[in-house]
Each structure stands twice: as structure tokens, then as C-alpha cells.
Design a protein around this motif. Structure first.
Motif, short mmCIF file in Angstrom:
data_model
loop_
_atom_site.label_atom_id
_atom_site.label_comp_id
_atom_site.label_asym_id
_atom_site.label_seq_id
_atom_site.Cartn_x
_atom_site.Cartn_y
_atom_site.Cartn_z
N SER A 20 -9.37 -14.48 -2.77
CA SER A 20 -8.49 -13.71 -1.88
C SER A 20 -8.97 -12.25 -1.84
CB SER A 20 -7.07 -13.82 -2.40
OG SER A 20 -6.54 -12.60 -2.70
N ARG A 124 -3.34 -1.35 7.03
CA ARG A 124 -3.69 -1.35 5.59
C ARG A 124 -5.11 -0.79 5.39
NH1 ARG A 124 -3.19 -6.45 1.55
NH2 ARG A 124 -1.25 -6.81 2.70
N VAL A 140 0.54 -5.37 -3.20
CA VAL A 140 -0.25 -6.60 -3.02
C VAL A 140 0.10 -7.59 -4.13
CG1 VAL A 140 -2.60 -7.54 -3.18
CG2 VAL A 140 -2.15 -5.58 -1.71
N TYR A 172 -12.78 -3.22 0.72
CA TYR A 172 -11.45 -3.79 0.95
C TYR A 172 -11.01 -3.55 2.40
CZ TYR A 172 -6.55 -5.00 -0.01
OH TYR A 172 -5.31 -5.58 0.00
O1 LIG Z 1 -3.16 -9.09 0.52
C1 LIG Z 1 -2.29 -9.75 1.10
O2 LIG Z 1 -1.26 -9.24 1.50
C2 LIG Z 1 -2.47 -11.22 1.32
C3 LIG Z 1 -3.80 -11.60 1.80
C4 LIG Z 1 -4.17 -11.87 3.07
C5 LIG Z 1 -5.56 -12.23 3.10
C6 LIG Z 1 -5.91 -12.15 1.69
O3 LIG Z 1 -6.99 -12.45 1.19
O4 LIG Z 1 -4.85 -11.75 0.96
#
Ligand SMILES: O=C(O)CC1=CCC(=O)O1
Length: 254
Positions: A20, A124, A140, A172
Motif C-alpha cells: 500500500s 494529499r 493514514v 509519496y
Molecule cells: O492512504 C490511504 O488513505 C489509503 C490508500 C489508498 C491507496 C493506498 O495505497 O492507500
């Protein structure tokens, strides 16, 4: 080349794990031991994250899939299983749609074909470029886990916040902008790899409906909703998630 690490059974089928946004390959620590019993495991840091290079942006989802193809080529792997969470899941869907010969079986967790509203991601990115990733770390991580789990695991909370805060701001932000410009809805019918879509029942970032749509739209999809789990369902409920991943990857197509 993106930074990666290999572990597990050298001659077993290979599974590639994709992170993620804001995470490094350590996000799979809770799943690793069980996966290593069955597979050769490849973990990597997405470009702009962790130990990987931070090339100048903008990045696209196809840059991320090209990074995976380069990694498979480097490892001399014609195809592999692919497991991706959130941005990692979007990468897996695009890879499976565009390079079907490289993906054996697919698991996507806590992700979506398109993460609306898209403006939240440019907002963001702007915030992180202005104030750094530390400015978003707390909010997050609050969405990665359910409130009760976070309260019971203060050390994990701290480590996760540090992981997000140590992600390079430019990397990021460029990944936020990938999400702001990505709509994989049209790719889903082209995903022919048998696909397991796993949702966290309490995930506010990519709610279960997103995974339901993926499971219903790919050629051969199944859905699992994991109760008592938020966005990082693999870390919050490794007991349920790892078992489901292993079972799906070992399923016989015949
Ligand atoms: O960071 C977030 O809010 C959730 C997220 C969306 C794409 C990812 O990789 O994390």
C-alpha cells in the motif's frame, strides 16, 4: 530497479507481494512465515518508497506495472502469483489486464478500480509536498486499523506512523497522483487470472463494495470480506487473510 528481497522455498511457485502507499515491504511481516512455508516470496518497495529509487514524477500506474515486469525479468520469472494491497492491488489489476501472461493467480486486498473522490489524492499530494509525509502519518495509520485494534497495539501504531513519515515526500506525492489519474474500471473484464478480492469489513478507505465490484467484473473472481479489519486487513487479521491467500494460490484450475 526497485529494491526487493527474496525468501521462502527456493523451488516453490513464486508469489510477489505489493504494498500500500506509505508502506515498505515490512507491511507483510505478519503474513510472511506462513507464505514462506509454501512459496518463494518476493517483496519489494514501490518506486518512491522505502529502499527503492525516487525518480522524478509524474508516475503512472503503467510505470508501476513496468517496474514489476522488470523485476520478473531480473528474477527470470516468466510468470508469478501476485498479491497486492491498495495501490499494490491496483498495480496487480493493471498488470493482470495488460500482461496476462505474467500473472498466474491474483489476490487484491483493500483496493478499488477507482478511488473517488479523485481530488482527495491531489489534495494529499499538495499537503505532503508542502509539509512532508509526517503531516499525514497519523491520519493514514488511523485508517489502516480499526480503533480498538490500534488502542491494543500502540507499538505497531508507532512503527506504522514512522514507516509513513519516513516515506520520501516526492515519492509519496507522485503515488497519490497515480491514484488521482487512474480508473481501472475498463481493465477489469480483461483480468483473466483467477482473482480473490479481499475486503476489510471495516475499511473506510476502500470499502467492501469496491472489492465486490472487482470480484463481479473480472473474468473469474471471488470475494472475501474479513470481519474486524480495516484497510491493512493483512496485518490486522493475518490469521484469516494468510490462510485465504494460500488457499487461493494453491487452488487447482483444472
Ligand atoms: O492512504 C490511504 O488513505 C489509503 C490508500 C489508498 C491507496 C493506498 O495505497 O492507500
Amino acid at each position: 530497479m526497485i529494491a526487493h528481497t527474496l525468501s521462502g522455498r527456493a523451488h516453490a511457485p513464486t508469489v510477489v507481494l505489493a504494498n500500500s502507499m506509505g508502506a515498505t515491504w515490512e507491511m507483510w511481516d505478519a503474513n510472511l512465515e506462513e507464505l514462506e512455508e509454501h512459496f518463494r516470496v518476493v517483496r519489494f518497495d514501490t518506486r518512491g518508497h522505502g529502499r527503492s529509487p525516487v525518480p522524478p514524477g509524474p508516475y503512472t500506474i503503467d510505470d508501476l506495472t513496468d517496474d514489476i515486469v522488470d523485476l520478473l525479468d531480473e528474477l527470470r520469472l516468466e510468470r508469478a502469483h501476485f498479491v497486492g494491497l491498495s495501490l499494490g492491488g491496483m498495480t496487480g489489476l493493471r498488470l493482470a489486464a495488460r500482461k496476462p501472461s505474467r500473472v498466474d493467480r491474483l489476490v487484491v486486498l483493500c483496493t478499488g478500480a477507482r478511488l473517488d473522490p479523485l481530488s482527495q489524492w491531489t489534495d494529499r499530494a499538495d499537503l505532503v509536498r508542502a509539509k512532508g509525509t509526517a503531516a499525514v502519518a497519523e491520519s493514514v495509520v488511523r485508517r489502516w486499523f480499526t480503533p480498538s485494534w490500534l488502542a491494543e497495539h500502540p507499538q505497531v501504531r508507532k512503527e506504522c506512523e514512522e514507516m509513513v513519515a519516513s516515506t520520501p515526500a516526492d515519492g509519496y506525492a507522485a503515488c497519490c497522483e497515480i491514484i488521482a489519474t487512474t480508473d481501472l474500471t475498463g481493465d477489469l473484464p480483461d483480468v483473466t487470472a483467477p482473482t480473490l478480492a479481499i475486503a476489510g469489513g471495516d475499511d473506510l478507505a476502500t470499502p467492501p463494495g469496491q472489492l465486490e465490484r472487482i470480484a463481479a467484473s473480472v473474468a473469474n473472481g471471488k470475494l472475501l470480506v474479513v470481519p474486524d479489519a480495516a484497510h491493512l486487513a493483512s496485518a490486522e487479521r493475518p490469521d484469516v487473510v494468510t490462510r485465504a491467500v494460500v488457499a487461493h494460490l494453491q487452488e487447482d484450475d483444472g
